[in-house]
Design a protein around this motif. Structure first.
Motif, PDB file in Angstrom:
ATOM      1  N   MET A 121      -6.028  -6.374  -3.181  1.00  0.00           N
ATOM      2  CA  MET A 121      -6.839  -5.249  -2.832  1.00  0.00           C
ATOM      3  C   MET A 121      -5.919  -3.896  -2.542  1.00  0.00           C
ATOM      4  O   MET A 121      -6.245  -2.694  -2.920  1.00  0.00           O
ATOM      5  CB  MET A 121      -6.959  -5.639  -1.148  1.00  0.00           C
ATOM      6  CG  MET A 121      -8.127  -6.462  -1.088  1.00  0.00           C
ATOM      7  SD  MET A 121      -8.533  -7.018   0.635  1.00  0.00           S
ATOM      8  CE  MET A 121      -9.686  -5.928   0.950  1.00  0.00           C
ATOM      9  N   ALA A 122      -4.633  -4.081  -2.080  1.00  0.00           N
ATOM     10  CA  ALA A 122      -3.513  -3.189  -2.054  1.00  0.00           C
ATOM     11  C   ALA A 122      -3.448  -2.501  -3.560  1.00  0.00           C
ATOM     12  O   ALA A 122      -3.429  -1.318  -3.833  1.00  0.00           O
ATOM     13  CB  ALA A 122      -2.273  -3.511  -1.546  1.00  0.00           C
ATOM     14  N   LEU A 123      -3.447  -3.520  -4.523  1.00  0.00           N
ATOM     15  CA  LEU A 123      -3.191  -2.782  -6.097  1.00  0.00           C
ATOM     16  C   LEU A 123      -4.454  -2.357  -6.497  1.00  0.00           C
ATOM     17  O   LEU A 123      -4.249  -1.180  -7.293  1.00  0.00           O
ATOM     18  CB  LEU A 123      -2.759  -3.985  -6.922  1.00  0.00           C
ATOM     19  CG  LEU A 123      -1.446  -4.915  -6.762  1.00  0.00           C
ATOM     20  CD1 LEU A 123      -1.528  -6.068  -7.581  1.00  0.00           C
ATOM     21  CD2 LEU A 123      -0.378  -3.979  -7.336  1.00  0.00           C
ATOM     22  N   ARG A 124      -5.577  -2.500  -6.248  1.00  0.00           N
ATOM     23  CA  ARG A 124      -6.791  -1.978  -6.372  1.00  0.00           C
ATOM     24  C   ARG A 124      -6.838  -0.385  -5.994  1.00  0.00           C
ATOM     25  O   ARG A 124      -7.115   0.553  -6.620  1.00  0.00           O
ATOM     26  CB  ARG A 124      -7.997  -2.590  -6.027  1.00  0.00           C
ATOM     27  CG  ARG A 124      -8.718  -3.535  -7.075  1.00  0.00           C
ATOM     28  CD  ARG A 124      -9.987  -4.328  -6.513  1.00  0.00           C
ATOM     29  NE  ARG A 124     -10.796  -3.038  -6.292  1.00  0.00           N
ATOM     30  CZ  ARG A 124     -11.919  -3.397  -5.579  1.00  0.00           C
ATOM     31  NH1 ARG A 124     -12.476  -4.720  -5.356  1.00  0.00           N
ATOM     32  NH2 ARG A 124     -12.974  -2.424  -5.895  1.00  0.00           N
ATOM     33  N   VAL A 125      -6.269  -0.503  -4.510  1.00  0.00           N
ATOM     34  CA  VAL A 125      -6.140   0.980  -3.853  1.00  0.00           C
ATOM     35  C   VAL A 125      -5.279   1.816  -4.810  1.00  0.00           C
ATOM     36  O   VAL A 125      -5.469   3.090  -4.972  1.00  0.00           O
ATOM     37  CB  VAL A 125      -6.305   1.027  -2.411  1.00  0.00           C
ATOM     38  CG1 VAL A 125      -5.728   2.198  -1.923  1.00  0.00           C
ATOM     39  CG2 VAL A 125      -7.031   0.411  -1.877  1.00  0.00           C
ATOM     40  N   ARG A 126      -4.156   1.396  -5.011  1.00  0.00           N
ATOM     41  CA  ARG A 126      -3.178   1.974  -5.703  1.00  0.00           C
ATOM     42  C   ARG A 126      -3.479   2.439  -6.993  1.00  0.00           C
ATOM     43  O   ARG A 126      -3.287   3.412  -7.663  1.00  0.00           O
ATOM     44  CB  ARG A 126      -1.778   1.174  -5.840  1.00  0.00           C
ATOM     45  CG  ARG A 126      -0.541   1.911  -6.037  1.00  0.00           C
ATOM     46  CD  ARG A 126       0.649   1.145  -6.475  1.00  0.00           C
ATOM     47  NE  ARG A 126       0.855   0.215  -5.622  1.00  0.00           N
ATOM     48  CZ  ARG A 126       1.516  -1.065  -5.418  1.00  0.00           C
ATOM     49  NH1 ARG A 126       2.073  -1.226  -6.784  1.00  0.00           N
ATOM     50  NH2 ARG A 126       1.817  -1.894  -4.720  1.00  0.00           N
ATOM     51  N   LEU A 127      -4.129   1.626  -7.949  1.00  0.00           N
ATOM     52  CA  LEU A 127      -4.530   1.759  -9.230  1.00  0.00           C
ATOM     53  C   LEU A 127      -5.762   2.871  -9.280  1.00  0.00           C
ATOM     54  O   LEU A 127      -5.625   3.699 -10.094  1.00  0.00           O
ATOM     55  CB  LEU A 127      -5.096   0.621  -9.556  1.00  0.00           C
ATOM     56  CG  LEU A 127      -5.528   0.294 -11.227  1.00  0.00           C
ATOM     57  CD1 LEU A 127      -4.183   0.589 -11.926  1.00  0.00           C
ATOM     58  CD2 LEU A 127      -6.227  -0.779 -11.511  1.00  0.00           C
ATOM     59  N   ALA A 175       0.435  -2.184 -12.429  1.00  0.00           N
ATOM     60  CA  ALA A 175      -0.463  -2.528 -11.129  1.00  0.00           C
ATOM     61  C   ALA A 175      -1.728  -3.121 -11.733  1.00  0.00           C
ATOM     62  O   ALA A 175      -2.172  -4.143 -11.227  1.00  0.00           O
ATOM     63  CB  ALA A 175      -1.013  -1.167 -10.270  1.00  0.00           C
ATOM     64  N   PHE A 176      -2.395  -2.654 -13.024  1.00  0.00           N
ATOM     65  CA  PHE A 176      -3.295  -3.481 -13.763  1.00  0.00           C
ATOM     66  C   PHE A 176      -3.063  -4.829 -14.071  1.00  0.00           C
ATOM     67  O   PHE A 176      -3.954  -5.806 -13.840  1.00  0.00           O
ATOM     68  CB  PHE A 176      -3.829  -2.612 -14.824  1.00  0.00           C
ATOM     69  CG  PHE A 176      -4.886  -3.179 -15.492  1.00  0.00           C
ATOM     70  CD1 PHE A 176      -6.197  -2.990 -14.924  1.00  0.00           C
ATOM     71  CD2 PHE A 176      -4.967  -3.888 -16.715  1.00  0.00           C
ATOM     72  CE1 PHE A 176      -7.415  -3.527 -15.705  1.00  0.00           C
ATOM     73  CE2 PHE A 176      -6.205  -4.443 -17.244  1.00  0.00           C
ATOM     74  CZ  PHE A 176      -7.384  -4.183 -16.775  1.00  0.00           C
ATOM     75  N   LYS A 177      -1.891  -4.917 -14.767  1.00  0.00           N
ATOM     76  CA  LYS A 177      -1.364  -6.451 -15.240  1.00  0.00           C
ATOM     77  C   LYS A 177      -1.269  -7.238 -13.871  1.00  0.00           C
ATOM     78  O   LYS A 177      -1.665  -8.578 -14.049  1.00  0.00           O
ATOM     79  CB  LYS A 177      -0.203  -6.422 -15.753  1.00  0.00           C
ATOM     80  CG  LYS A 177      -0.162  -5.829 -17.368  1.00  0.00           C
ATOM     81  CD  LYS A 177       1.136  -5.734 -18.048  1.00  0.00           C
ATOM     82  CE  LYS A 177       1.148  -5.197 -19.298  1.00  0.00           C
ATOM     83  NZ  LYS A 177       2.492  -5.243 -20.140  1.00  0.00           N
ATOM     84  N   SER A 178      -0.659  -7.069 -13.078  1.00  0.00           N
ATOM     85  CA  SER A 178      -0.526  -7.611 -11.660  1.00  0.00           C
ATOM     86  C   SER A 178      -1.944  -8.091 -10.940  1.00  0.00           C
ATOM     87  O   SER A 178      -1.979  -9.382 -10.652  1.00  0.00           O
ATOM     88  CB  SER A 178       0.085  -6.671 -10.544  1.00  0.00           C
ATOM     89  OG  SER A 178       1.491  -6.508 -10.980  1.00  0.00           O
ATOM     90  N   LEU A 211       0.782  -1.264   0.148  1.00  0.00           N
ATOM     91  CA  LEU A 211       0.038  -0.051   0.045  1.00  0.00           C
ATOM     92  C   LEU A 211       0.627   1.191   0.000  1.00  0.00           C
ATOM     93  O   LEU A 211       0.424   2.392   0.096  1.00  0.00           O
ATOM     94  CB  LEU A 211      -0.926   0.078   1.203  1.00  0.00           C
ATOM     95  CG  LEU A 211      -1.967  -0.884   1.185  1.00  0.00           C
ATOM     96  CD1 LEU A 211      -2.569  -1.023   2.731  1.00  0.00           C
ATOM     97  CD2 LEU A 211      -3.268  -0.373   0.323  1.00  0.00           C
ATOM     98  N   ARG A 212       2.185   1.071  -0.093  1.00  0.00           N
ATOM     99  CA  ARG A 212       3.102   2.445   0.188  1.00  0.00           C
ATOM    100  C   ARG A 212       2.521   3.357  -0.850  1.00  0.00           C
ATOM    101  O   ARG A 212       2.508   2.951  -2.011  1.00  0.00           O
ATOM    102  CB  ARG A 212       4.428   1.985  -0.157  1.00  0.00           C
ATOM    103  CG  ARG A 212       5.600   3.037   0.173  1.00  0.00           C
ATOM    104  CD  ARG A 212       6.952   2.475  -0.148  1.00  0.00           C
ATOM    105  NE  ARG A 212       7.378   1.915   1.204  1.00  0.00           N
ATOM    106  CZ  ARG A 212       7.789   2.468   2.173  1.00  0.00           C
ATOM    107  NH1 ARG A 212       7.783   3.848   2.070  1.00  0.00           N
ATOM    108  NH2 ARG A 212       8.134   2.062   3.284  1.00  0.00           N
ATOM    109  N   GLY A 213       2.759   4.470  -0.529  1.00  0.00           N
ATOM    110  CA  GLY A 213       2.387   5.722  -1.044  1.00  0.00           C
ATOM    111  C   GLY A 213       1.108   6.144  -1.384  1.00  0.00           C
ATOM    112  O   GLY A 213       0.651   7.425  -1.617  1.00  0.00           O
ATOM    113  N   THR A 214      -0.050   5.173  -0.844  1.00  0.00           N
ATOM    114  CA  THR A 214      -1.389   5.473  -0.971  1.00  0.00           C
ATOM    115  C   THR A 214      -1.732   6.149   0.108  1.00  0.00           C
ATOM    116  O   THR A 214      -1.265   6.369   1.198  1.00  0.00           O
ATOM    117  CB  THR A 214      -2.173   4.084  -1.100  1.00  0.00           C
ATOM    118  OG1 THR A 214      -2.106   3.464   0.074  1.00  0.00           O
ATOM    119  CG2 THR A 214      -1.908   3.180  -2.217  1.00  0.00           C
ATOM    120  N   ASP A 215      -3.081   6.844   0.026  1.00  0.00           N
ATOM    121  CA  ASP A 215      -3.537   7.822   1.292  1.00  0.00           C
ATOM    122  C   ASP A 215      -3.855   6.645   2.475  1.00  0.00           C
ATOM    123  O   ASP A 215      -3.539   7.030   3.640  1.00  0.00           O
ATOM    124  CB  ASP A 215      -4.745   8.383   0.980  1.00  0.00           C
ATOM    125  CG  ASP A 215      -4.464   9.659  -0.002  1.00  0.00           C
ATOM    126  OD1 ASP A 215      -3.339  10.064  -0.111  1.00  0.00           O
ATOM    127  OD2 ASP A 215      -5.462  10.031  -0.670  1.00  0.00           O
TER     128      ASP A 215
END
Length: 494
Positions: A465-471, A432-435, A80-84
């Protein structure tokens, strides 16, 4: 009260404490939540002897298979690094970060532990059963800490022995092998103890009685369970002086939908002490009734409640820009002679600070506050010598035009940095989308019979879930660049 005062002093540094007799409110919302967490911890400690046992038995625990951030490993949180979500969970980024479950460990050490120790030491009018249960929990915690220290000391002494020299190689090799075997056995035993501990908190129900609860749980684990319950299910009732934090059975059974799709509106009438649930749309027989938890982004839903909506199209998926990011971009555009002076002056003018964050809406439009702060940063070093009235109107238009270009360039730099892999987020939007697609594909092909399937599945779900938040945040930054390219900033200012 001692811990409460200490914690308030830490959060509200520099502000004078009000006299006790002059205070008419029930305390800050954050302190209200902490008080409720402490109360729930006490009820969990009582087990079946609590009058709320049957209600609390329906509540989830912070188990290793739940999605509550309190159960995520550090490696999983790093996704989740970098996300709010990550920023608010880790620091005092803004007022929201002071809510549970953020900073749970700090709340436990500064607020809860002193309270529980006071109970165990005989202070306050507390039932004997609860006092004994809390006392046993504190003993468990002390014993667990001593065991951890002993294991660490034993391991470090064994490592020291291994480095003492190579006299009698054969004997040393044999001794080393024995030590390694003993070390492995101790580690295995320790892991068995840990697994038993994990199994204990994974239970869907509290312990059957106070004695069982106090002997099989640690205080920190019960407190963490209470934090999860309050964070996920509590409501703020009343307003201003009458505001309080409460758990409300039946209300808390309603799932979330964003405000436009909610079925009911919940309200509390303090004058009649009545809780109202009012339908805001026609509800057919058999339909699920949805509440709304607010206009929250995916990251906030994950941080506060431990879930993401099933739909990836959340109309409230905004992102925030920190003052530090904004100021660095403005400095790069303008080239301040004395950045420290400019920053200090902006803080004085706006009452903002280094931890302030400013919103960008899902369509890419910067919030009014974000534009106002950027405008304030650029305004500090202006030369205001031209005051002639006849030139004032033309000067203002020219100044706004220049300012619009400066703010546009600064925000564009912030967006470019966020979209650059390794700067704010670990990867770019496409990666992120590919992952996510790879993980979903792997999930569909995985077989339940595989070894460690459940553990791996939990890890894959949390990564997704982390990738979805970042995306969602990367998409908002892309929309910000598009909004800026369309010249909307100049239209907005003019």
């Amino acid at each position: 009260t001692e811990a409460d005062g200490r914690h308030r002093g830490m959060v509200e540094e520099g502000e004078e404490e009000e006299e006790e007799e002059e205070r008419t409110d029930n305390g800050e919302p954050r302190l209200q939540r902490e008080a409720l967490v402490v109360a729930v911890t006490c009820e969990l400690a009582l087990g079946k002897e609590s009058k709320y046992y049957r209600y609390l038995a329906t509540m989830p625990r912070v188990e290793k298979f739940s999605d509550c951030l309190l159960s995520w490993t550090e490696a999983q949180k790093e996704r989740l690094r970098g996300t709010d979500c990550w920023t608010r969970f880790k620091s005092y980024a803004d007022e929201e970060s002071k809510e549970v479950p953020s900073l749970t460990q700090l709340h436990f050490e500064e607020v809860a532990r002193p309270f529980f120790e006071a109970i165990a030491n005989g202070k306050g009018k507390v039932p004997k059963t609860l006092r004994e249960a809390i006392g046993q929990l504190l003993k468990n915690e002390k014993r667990n800490k001593e065991r951890e220290v002993n294991v660490e000391m034993m391991m470090s002494s064994e490592d020291d022995d291994d480095d003492r020299g190579n006299v009698n190689n054969n004997n040393n090799n044999n001794t080393s092998k024995k030590r390694k075997m003993m070390k492995n056995n101790n580690m295995n035993k320790n892991s068995e103890d840990d697994s038993e501990d994990e199994e204990d908190i994974s239970s869907s129900k509290p312990a059957s009685n106070a004695s069982e609860a106090s002997h099989s749980h640690s205080l920190a684990r019960l407190y963490r369970d209470a934090v999860n319950i309050v964070a996920s299910y509590s409501f703020t009732l009343g307003e201003d002086e009458t505001e309080t934090q409460a758990l409300v059975p039946f209300w808390d059974m309603l799932n979330h939908a964003h405000p436009a799709l909610a079925s009911v509106k919940l309200s509390h009438d303090a004058s009649t002490n009545r809780l109202n649930m009012i339908a805001v749309r026609d509800i057919r027989k058999g339909d699920e009734i949805f509440n709304t938890y607010g206009e929250l982004s995916d990251g906030e839903l994950l941080r506060r409640y431990g879930f993401l909506p099933t739909s990836s199209r959340n109309p409230h998926n905004s992102v925030t820009i920190s003052f530090k990011e904004l100021f660095a971009a403005c400095d790069k555009v303008y080239g301040f002679e004395n950045p420290r002076f400019v920053r200090k002056k902006v803080f004085e003018l706006t009452n903002e600070g280094t931890t302030s964050r400013f919103k960008v809406h899902p369509n890419g439009r910067p919030s009014r506050k974000l534009i106002a702060i950027a405008d304030a940063i650029f305004s500090v070093e202006e030369d205001d010598t031209d005051d002639e009235e006849e030139e004032e109107e033309a000067f203002e238009l020219e100044k706004k035009d220049t300012r619009a270009n400066e703010i546009t360039e600064a925000l564009n730099l912030v967006a470019i940095r966020a979209l650059t892999p390794g700067k704010r987020y670990p990867t770019a939007r496409r990666e992120a989308f590919k992952s996510i697609q790879t993980l979903l594909d792997h999930e569909s092909r995985a077989k339940p019979s595989q070894v460690n399937f459940r553990e791996n599945r939990v890890d894959r779900r949390r990564v997704t879930m982390a990738l979805r938040v970042r995306l969602s945040e990367l998409k908002t930054f892309s929309m910000l660049r598009k909004w800026l390219r369309m010249g909307r900033m100049k239209k907005w200012l003019l």
